[in-house]
Design an enzyme around this catalytic site. Structure first.
Site, mmCIF file in Angstrom:
data_model
loop_
_atom_site.group_PDB
_atom_site.id
_atom_site.type_symbol
_atom_site.label_atom_id
_atom_site.label_comp_id
_atom_site.label_asym_id
_atom_site.label_seq_id
_atom_site.Cartn_x
_atom_site.Cartn_y
_atom_site.Cartn_z
ATOM 1 C CE LYS A 10 -0.387 2.105 3.543
ATOM 2 N NZ LYS A 10 0.512 2.854 4.899
ATOM 3 C CG ASP A 138 -3.353 0.593 6.768
ATOM 4 O OD1 ASP A 138 -3.614 2.438 6.657
ATOM 5 O OD2 ASP A 138 -1.974 1.468 7.036
#
Length: 296
Positions: A10, A138
């Site tokens: 990410k 996340d």
């Protein structure tokens, strides 16, 4: 029964962080994209639930009860109706740990997707997203690995603008960066940002257009990350000074920096020069976007 899921890195293209609320949590607003480099998770037959961790960064992600892959597996199986066959999971840890790349959350997301499909579990997408969100800030964004705008604690997701395929270089100096330490440094500084979603176009046509817009945004954890780990600042300064770099920024709470480049040739040239310049750095040329197929 062997199946594989890809767990992409990410990257926070921007990350705005507000002052903590009464519960101690910081609200955020972040545009996230995902790289075509990451970890891989394989499902195999076993006599009991088991996780084996392999790869260059296996030591940083031991197969203990705290590993997010095992936590995800236990949470999902607890929601399953009826008994399921024993499973074994093999995590090939290719991403550095404590690196601002959401590796653990992405691994957990891969586990949730892989187990639901392989075991044919009757669990809806919304339930899977709730499970992912419970595993970390996340978690929800990393479940599907597609560009998204995350708000709140990271659990409120909305569609990202359409992005071109972005050629980039990820660089980590080999120093793990503690997210709690970075947030403590942020709190001590008192430099909190505005977390209302900024006005964005529906689509960015080119990497240069996106880089220009991102230059008006920021990562509010960048300064405290550099203060916590000066090696990150050295990487950032190096990337910012290279001719191929359209934009250099820290991802997440630090550890890894990224450089957006104008194209594949520029990214390849930059990565090769950095590898020669600093062979102790972890350097990966990549493309940002997503979702990427599990075969990667």
């Amino acid at each position: 029964m062997a199946r594989t899921a890809f767990a992409p890195a990410k990257v926070n293209l921007f990350l705005h962080v507000g002052a903590p609320g009464a519960d101690g949590y910081h609200p955020i607003c972040s545009l996230m994209a995902f790289a075509d480099v990451g970890d891989r998770l394989t499902l195999r037959e076993a006599v009991a639930l088991r996780l084996d961790v392999r790869g260059p960064f296996a030591a940083g992600a031991p197969a203990t009860a705290e590993n997010l892959v095992l936590r995800a597996a236990h949470a999902l199986l607890a929601r399953a109706r009826g008994p399921v066959a024993p499973i074994g999971l093999v995590l090939e840890k290719m991403l550095p740990v404590a690196a601002g790349l959401g590796g653990g959350s992405s691994d957990a997301g891969a586990a949730l997707r892989l187990l639901r499909e392989a075991l044919d579990l009757a669990i809806e997408d919304a339930d899977l997203e709730r499970l992912a969100a419970e595993l970390g800030a996340d978690g929800a964004a990393c479940l599907w690995g597609r560009p998204v705008v995350a708000e709140g604690r990271g659990e409120r997701l909305s569609r990202a603008p359409s992005l071109p395929v972005l050629d980039a270089v990820l660089v980590n100096p080999g120093v793990p960066v503690s997210t709690p330490a970075v947030y403590r440094a942020l709190d001590a500084s008192g430099r909190f940002g505005e977390v209302a979603r900024p006005s964005m176009p529906e689509a960015f046509e080119t990497a240069a257009e996106l880089a220009g817009w991102l230059s008006s945004q920021r990562n509010d954890l960048e300064r405290p990350a550099v203060a916590t780990a000066p090696e990150v600042g050295a990487v950032l300064e190096t990337l910012a000074g290279e001719r191929e770099t359209l934009l250099a920024r820290v991802s997440g709470s630090g550890g890894t920096c990224f450089a957006l480049c104008g194209g594949d040739i520029e990214a390849e040239g930059l990565a090769e020069r950095l590898e020669a310049m600093a062979p102790h750095w972890w350097v990966r040329r990549c493309r940002l976007g997503g979702p990427w197929p599990d075969e990667r």
